[in-house]
Design a protein around this motif. Structure first.
Motif, PDB file in Angstrom:
ATOM      1  N   LEU A 153       0.679  -1.155   0.045  1.00  0.00           N
ATOM      2  CA  LEU A 153      -0.039  -0.047   0.035  1.00  0.00           C
ATOM      3  C   LEU A 153       0.617   1.256   0.031  1.00  0.00           C
ATOM      4  CD1 LEU A 153      -2.596  -1.097   2.464  1.00  0.00           C
ATOM      5  CD2 LEU A 153      -3.129  -0.927   0.236  1.00  0.00           C
ATOM      6  N   LEU A 154       1.984   1.211   0.628  1.00  0.00           N
ATOM      7  CA  LEU A 154       3.096   2.345   0.536  1.00  0.00           C
ATOM      8  C   LEU A 154       3.314   2.751  -0.886  1.00  0.00           C
ATOM      9  CD1 LEU A 154       5.596   1.522   3.414  1.00  0.00           C
ATOM     10  CD2 LEU A 154       3.759   3.017   3.772  1.00  0.00           C
ATOM     11  N   THR A 155       3.303   1.773  -1.768  1.00  0.00           N
ATOM     12  CA  THR A 155       3.660   2.427  -3.048  1.00  0.00           C
ATOM     13  C   THR A 155       2.593   3.200  -3.824  1.00  0.00           C
ATOM     14  OG1 THR A 155       2.523   0.496  -3.969  1.00  0.00           O
ATOM     15  CG2 THR A 155       5.191   0.005  -3.565  1.00  0.00           C
ATOM     16  N   LEU A 156       1.415   3.272  -2.984  1.00  0.00           N
ATOM     17  CA  LEU A 156       0.285   3.949  -3.681  1.00  0.00           C
ATOM     18  C   LEU A 156       0.151   5.482  -3.153  1.00  0.00           C
ATOM     19  CD1 LEU A 156      -2.521   1.117  -3.253  1.00  0.00           C
ATOM     20  CD2 LEU A 156      -0.991   1.582  -5.201  1.00  0.00           C
ATOM     21  N   ASP A 157       1.089   5.650  -2.156  1.00  0.00           N
ATOM     22  CA  ASP A 157       1.207   7.029  -1.765  1.00  0.00           C
ATOM     23  C   ASP A 157       2.441   7.650  -2.199  1.00  0.00           C
ATOM     24  OD1 ASP A 157      -1.378   7.339  -0.086  1.00  0.00           O
ATOM     25  OD2 ASP A 157      -0.436   6.294   1.341  1.00  0.00           O
ATOM     26  N   ASN A 158       2.722   9.067  -1.808  1.00  0.00           N
ATOM     27  CA  ASN A 158       3.596   9.772  -2.320  1.00  0.00           C
ATOM     28  C   ASN A 158       4.685  10.182  -1.143  1.00  0.00           C
ATOM     29  OD1 ASN A 158       2.768   9.857  -5.073  1.00  0.00           O
ATOM     30  ND2 ASN A 158       1.378  11.537  -4.460  1.00  0.00           N
ATOM     31  N   ASP A 159       4.480   9.208  -0.217  1.00  0.00           N
ATOM     32  CA  ASP A 159       5.264   9.798   0.827  1.00  0.00           C
ATOM     33  C   ASP A 159       6.924   9.295   0.716  1.00  0.00           C
ATOM     34  OD1 ASP A 159       3.168  10.587   2.519  1.00  0.00           O
ATOM     35  OD2 ASP A 159       2.986   8.437   2.798  1.00  0.00           O
ATOM     36  N   LEU A 160       7.916  10.310   1.088  1.00  0.00           N
ATOM     37  CA  LEU A 160       9.384  10.009   0.990  1.00  0.00           C
ATOM     38  C   LEU A 160       9.833   9.295   1.899  1.00  0.00           C
ATOM     39  CD1 LEU A 160      10.533  13.564  -0.471  1.00  0.00           C
ATOM     40  CD2 LEU A 160      10.082  11.386  -1.879  1.00  0.00           C
ATOM     41  N   SER A 161      10.397   8.266   1.831  1.00  0.00           N
ATOM     42  CA  SER A 161      11.307   7.415   2.839  1.00  0.00           C
ATOM     43  C   SER A 161      12.520   8.385   3.233  1.00  0.00           C
ATOM     44  CB  SER A 161      11.537   5.885   2.501  1.00  0.00           C
ATOM     45  OG  SER A 161      12.340   6.256   1.403  1.00  0.00           O
ATOM     46  N   LEU A 162      12.994   7.881   4.412  1.00  0.00           N
ATOM     47  CA  LEU A 162      14.255   8.421   4.893  1.00  0.00           C
ATOM     48  C   LEU A 162      15.486   8.196   3.766  1.00  0.00           C
ATOM     49  CD1 LEU A 162      15.852  10.250   6.962  1.00  0.00           C
ATOM     50  CD2 LEU A 162      16.168   7.892   8.110  1.00  0.00           C
ATOM     51  N   LYS A 163      15.409   7.030   3.053  1.00  0.00           N
ATOM     52  CA  LYS A 163      16.411   6.769   1.982  1.00  0.00           C
ATOM     53  C   LYS A 163      16.143   7.727   0.907  1.00  0.00           C
ATOM     54  CE  LYS A 163      18.272   2.955  -0.667  1.00  0.00           C
ATOM     55  NZ  LYS A 163      18.588   1.614  -0.693  1.00  0.00           N
ATOM     56  N   ASP A 164      14.960   8.101   0.505  1.00  0.00           N
ATOM     57  CA  ASP A 164      14.588   9.197  -0.605  1.00  0.00           C
ATOM     58  C   ASP A 164      15.285  10.271  -0.334  1.00  0.00           C
ATOM     59  OD1 ASP A 164      13.147   7.292  -1.914  1.00  0.00           O
ATOM     60  OD2 ASP A 164      11.330   7.825  -0.891  1.00  0.00           O
ATOM     61  N   TYR A 165      15.264  10.866   1.052  1.00  0.00           N
ATOM     62  CA  TYR A 165      15.550  12.111   1.683  1.00  0.00           C
ATOM     63  C   TYR A 165      17.278  12.288   1.526  1.00  0.00           C
ATOM     64  CZ  TYR A 165      12.116  15.086   3.106  1.00  0.00           C
ATOM     65  OH  TYR A 165      11.090  15.998   3.179  1.00  0.00           O
ATOM     66  N   ILE A 166      18.047  10.947   1.721  1.00  0.00           N
ATOM     67  CA  ILE A 166      19.362  10.925   1.638  1.00  0.00           C
ATOM     68  C   ILE A 166      19.690  10.919   0.232  1.00  0.00           C
ATOM     69  CG2 ILE A 166      21.293   9.142   2.093  1.00  0.00           C
ATOM     70  CD1 ILE A 166      19.898   8.261   4.617  1.00  0.00           C
ATOM     71  N   ASN A 167      18.982  10.192  -0.684  1.00  0.00           N
ATOM     72  CA  ASN A 167      19.278  10.220  -2.214  1.00  0.00           C
ATOM     73  C   ASN A 167      19.170  11.848  -2.510  1.00  0.00           C
ATOM     74  OD1 ASN A 167      19.934   7.561  -2.175  1.00  0.00           O
ATOM     75  ND2 ASN A 167      17.732   6.909  -2.907  1.00  0.00           N
ATOM     76  N   LEU A 168      18.183  12.268  -2.073  1.00  0.00           N
ATOM     77  CA  LEU A 168      18.109  13.785  -2.899  1.00  0.00           C
ATOM     78  C   LEU A 168      19.134  14.514  -2.267  1.00  0.00           C
ATOM     79  CD1 LEU A 168      14.034  14.471  -1.946  1.00  0.00           C
ATOM     80  CD2 LEU A 168      15.465  14.840  -3.989  1.00  0.00           C
ATOM     81  N   SER A 169      19.387  14.746  -0.891  1.00  0.00           N
ATOM     82  CA  SER A 169      20.685  15.200  -0.358  1.00  0.00           C
ATOM     83  C   SER A 169      21.817  14.978  -1.182  1.00  0.00           C
ATOM     84  CB  SER A 169      20.944  14.843   1.259  1.00  0.00           C
ATOM     85  OG  SER A 169      21.519  13.670   1.241  1.00  0.00           O
ATOM     86  N   GLU A 170      22.013  13.718  -1.582  1.00  0.00           N
ATOM     87  CA  GLU A 170      23.214  13.688  -2.378  1.00  0.00           C
ATOM     88  C   GLU A 170      23.209  14.242  -3.865  1.00  0.00           C
ATOM     89  OE1 GLU A 170      23.332   9.488  -2.543  1.00  0.00           O
ATOM     90  OE2 GLU A 170      24.435   9.234  -0.751  1.00  0.00           O
ATOM     91  N   SER A 171      22.074  14.303  -4.467  1.00  0.00           N
ATOM     92  CA  SER A 171      21.839  14.844  -5.773  1.00  0.00           C
ATOM     93  C   SER A 171      21.816  16.389  -5.477  1.00  0.00           C
ATOM     94  CB  SER A 171      20.603  14.388  -6.337  1.00  0.00           C
ATOM     95  OG  SER A 171      19.506  14.864  -5.427  1.00  0.00           O
TER      96      SER A 171
END
Length: 848
Positions: A106-124
């Motif tokens: 069900l998580l894939t149906l929402d647009n919530d960012l995981s902590l890993k997503d934030y870490i990847n964004l911080s790198e980019s």
């Protein structure tokens, strides 16, 4: 994701599976029960159609009995309704299990960012160092409260956990067997739980879910920053109120407090023992064997004997020594597993969770008064002293207090509790009990009374290792909080105390009583403004402020989408940590499994990080602030008029389930403070207040006044401004969306019969009209076609849960009508009402 597509995927992952397993459940054979399960779908249709036709619950169910059963006597009807309630309770458990089993999908149906997503964004964005620095300084604290509005005993929690696992793997035979077990297992407490029972129920989750889930989350963060300096065991902390929250609960005594502190520590030692026992099987090397065996032996004795205290250093130092030997002599074999245990010990130390103490300001005032009378400083009242003289006594007077000198039991136990804090710290470490929270904080004495009592009962003129936390709950208290905190910080002795507490002041804000006092929008806006104001006050005094939010499950008590709320805080609000209470169904629905726990904790972290990363500061313009302020004022006027309506209290007393909350075996705490016979809204606890509106499916505290406020501005030609406010101000959007959740759970058809009651029809019509208006206006400014349009998963979940619970709600209203008619079987109908509370609370997941 497209809302229609989300709905289709939800149906495939949850609804279709539930329908299959529900049909299996409804056909299971149980002793002395025949065909009940088969009749539930018919009963649901009868209830739905009857209410839609304007029939009252009496007419609806009596019609069902005559059309679909051979039941004619009242006794048979009562027995049948009890069985239906039991079935519906278990349908709720089954649905929870199906939905939770699908959680990761069900998580894939929402647009919530995981902590890993934030870490990847911080790198980019080349912000990796900034994120690491923030993670090393930031913390979240989840505080389990003593409000058990979800009350499954461990035996049922075990069944649910197994059921989820079998559903994940579609193991139909094991599902069948487990459903049979569920049908034969009691879901209720046979008697009212004691505070120690409540504590043990939550400690069960600490041991079986949070202990391992926390280290998994912590290890994942470390892995995402390889070769970094990340080392922040405080990034995720736990607080604990059962056994420490004394406010209005006479069953929480000093003996209970010590028992809970011991239970927390000894259960943690059991977790450590299990880990070292597992490690011992691998660390079979001569140079570490003795160290491992000695630590295991020490842990074994300390996990059963409350007098056998194992200090933090006595656990961590042997582990460091073992690590060094492995590195130097054995090539670092099994070092990663040893590191995990070291990290666990650094996180949980010797306390597992911090036991908070909370008591009402009025109790402290009475205690101080009694002490000063005994010391012959006053004759009868604190009013005999000038303000400066009383402050001087609290800050400087040397008094040794002995609880045995006092007659009043509450005063005696308050003194005993204050005196035992030093002992708890000596056993569990300072982190085991270092916060004292004062509810009903209204003036400077709220803090100073506790400061003085801590001096007299424990620490004398020594440094006091306790954070004194004022809890501002009412509208008046929030208005006065700026002056209160300024006055406190200008007292040299208190300022020195703050300096010794890492120059940090924790302030608690109460969403529950705030909403009860000021209504939904006014309370939330007042709390937001108070945070901004106190952040500025503390900055001016060079003090770090941490806000601790007293939040309940539903939007009416600060609940709803927690991540959305914290991500919407403005740049003016101090953002050193997120601390919040969780309770009842929120504990099991949002933090009850490892997957839920990690996801929701990560959401709290990303909400806190979102303020300082990628330049996304939430700045609210003066124009937008004036608009929200106007809305808050208008909604407050409407809500205040409702509270002052002559039928407000009688409606709650006679048309809701309010009086039955205290009679049900839900929790140890009374439903209201004090012993007044006449119901006083100020004394009424927020949980039964909000919960009673939820049982009525009217959810008044979650929206009332909002529709009137928005309509007033629309009539002034400001619709475009309101639409812009919804789109551009995250806080306002978060409040509107959470209110939509409350509106989505309303069903005024259930109580339409009250609209024909000569005594209450006018009041009921007021509620109905504001519900309709709030729904219309929130849709208007959001430009949605339906409530919660962007939240398809939650919306679909609510829809199914409301369908499951409808027969139970109609039965509850049927019973209330019979009680009002003074039926000869009144006592049985009262039992039905009390019993029906459970299923509805659990189905809603955040009803109180």
């Amino acid at each position: 994701m497209n809302h229609h597509l989300t709905g289709k995927k939800f149906k495939a992952l949850v609804k279709n599976k539930f329908d299959v397993y529900n049909s299996l459940f409804l056909n299971l054979p149980y002793p002395n029960i025949s065909n009940i399960g088969m009749l539930i779908p018919l009963m649901y249709n009868a209830c739905k159609e009857g209410l839609e036709m304007g029939k009252d619950p009496l007419e609806t169910l009596d019609s069902f009995f005559s059309k679909h059963t051979q039941i004619t006597s009242e006794k048979e009807k009562i027995d049948f309704m009890f069985l239906i309630v039991q079935y519906v309770e278990r349908q709720v458990v089954l649905y929870d299990s199906v939905e939770d089993a699908a959680f990761t999908q069900l998580l894939t149906l929402d647009n919530d960012l995981s902590l890993k997503d934030y870490i990847n964004l911080s790198e980019s964005h080349k912000h990796e160092y900034d994120l690491l620095e923030k993670l090393n300084a930031f913390s979240t604290k989840i505080v389990f409260t003593a409000h058990p509005t979800q009350f499954y005993p461990p035996s049922v929690l075990n069944i649910i956990a197994r059921l989820k696992s079998f559903i994940k793997h579609n193991d139909i035979n094991k599902i069948d067997l487990t459903l049979r077990q569920l049908g034969l297992t009691s879901l209720m407490n046979a008697k009212k739980p004691t505070p120690l029972d409540e504590a043990k129920n939550i400690i069960y989750l600490l041991r079986n879910v949070y202990y391992d889930a926390t280290i998994e989350m912590y290890t994942n963060i470390k892995k995402n920053f390889p070769n970094s300096t990340f080392d922040n065991p405080n990034i995720l902390q736990f607080g604990f109120w059962p056994g420490g929250d004394r406010d209005g609960n006479p069953f929480v005594t000093s003996e209970i407090t010590m028992a809970v502190a011991d239970e927390l520590r000894m259960d943690l030692m059991k977790c450590y023992y299990k880990d070292i026992k597992r490690l011992q099987k691998k660390l079979t090397f001569r140079k570490v064997e003795d160290d491992v065996a000695n630590l295991r032996a020490r842990l074994y004795t300390s996990m059963f004997d409350p007098s056998d205290i194992l200090r933090f250093e006595e656990i961590i130092n042997p582990l460091y020594q073992i690590k060094d030997i492995l590195t130097q002599n054995y090539g670092g074999i099994y070092q990663e597993e040893l590191e995990r245990m070291i990290d666990k010990v650094k996180i949980f130390r010797t306390h597992f969770a911090t036991l908070d103490i909370r008591q009402n300001h009025k109790v402290h005032k009475k205690t101080v008064e009694e002490i000063l009378i005994k010391e012959n400083i006053i004759t009868n009242s604190l009013d005999e002293l000038k303000k400066e003289d009383l402050i001087s006594i609290l800050l400087h007077k040397q008094i040794h207090v002995d609880s045995n000198r006092f007659e009043d039991e509450l005063v005696k136990d308050t003194i005993r509790n204050l005196a035992q804090l030093k002992q708890i710290q000596s056993k569990n470490g300072e982190d085991g009990c270092h916060r004292y929270i004062i509810s009903n904080s209204e003036d400077i004495y709220s803090v100073l009374f506790v400061y003085g009592l801590l001096r007299w009962c424990s620490w004398g003129d020594d440094s006091i290792p306790i954070d004194i936390v004022p809890l501002f709950e009412s509208m008046e208290a929030m208005v006065n909080s700026e002056q209160i905190m300024n006055d406190l910080f200008n007292i040299p002795e208190y300022r020195e105390h703050i300096k010794e507490r890492k120059n940090t002041q924790t302030v608690m804000l109460g969403f529950s009583d705030g909403t009860k006092d000021g209504g939904y929008l006014k309370a939330n806006w007042s709390i937001f403004n108070t945070k901004e104001t106190l952040s500025d006050v503390c900055r001016q005094h060079g003090i770090k402020v941490v806000f601790f939010d007293g939040r309940g499950g539903p939007p009416a008590r600060g609940g709803g989408k927690t991540h959305r709320f914290y991500a919407s805080q403005s740049e003016k609000i101090a953002n050193h940590a997120i601390q919040l209470t969780i309770q009842g169904q929120t504990i099991t629905s949002r933090y009850g499994t490892k997957e839920h726990f990690i996801f929701n904790c990560e959401q709290l972290l990303t909400a806190g990080l979102s303020h300082s990363m990628f330049g996304k500061e939430n700045s609210i313009s003066d124009e937008s602030r004036r608009l929200i302020e106007r809305l808050a004022h208008l909604s407050y006027k409407k809500y205040e008029a409702l509270k002052n309506h002559q039928m407000f209290i009688p409606y709650l007393e006679n048309k809701s389930t309010l009086k039955y909350y205290s009679e049900a075996n839900i929790g140890s705490r009374p439903a209201k403070r004090g012993n007044k016979k006449k119901l006083d809204l100020n004394d009424l606890r927020a949980i039964p207040f909000v919960g009673s509106w939820s049982q009525l499916k009217q959810n008044v505290p979650g929206y009332f006044g909002l529709g009137t406020a928005i309509q007033s501005l629309v009539n002034e030609g400001r619709l475009d401004e309101l639409k812009k406010l919804f789109k551009e101000v995250p806080l306002f959007k978060a409040l509107i969306l959470n209110s939509m959740m409350s509106l989505s759970k309303c069903n005024f058809e259930l109580t339409s019969y009250i609209g024909k009651d000569e005594e209450y029809k006018e009041f009921w019509e007021i509620l109905l009209e504001e519900y309709k208006l709030s729904k219309e206006m929130t849709l208007l400014i959001s430009e949605y076609t339906m409530l919660m349009e962007e939240e398809a998963v939650t919306r679909n979940s609510i829809e199914i849960r409301e369908q499951i619970v409808l027969p139970l709600l109609v039965i509850q209203q049927y019973a209330l009508q019979k009680i009002e008619q003074d039926s000869a079987n009144k006592k049985y109908y009262e039992k039905i009402v009390k019993r029906s509370l459970y299923g509805n609370i659990n189905a809603s997941r955040n009803s109180a």
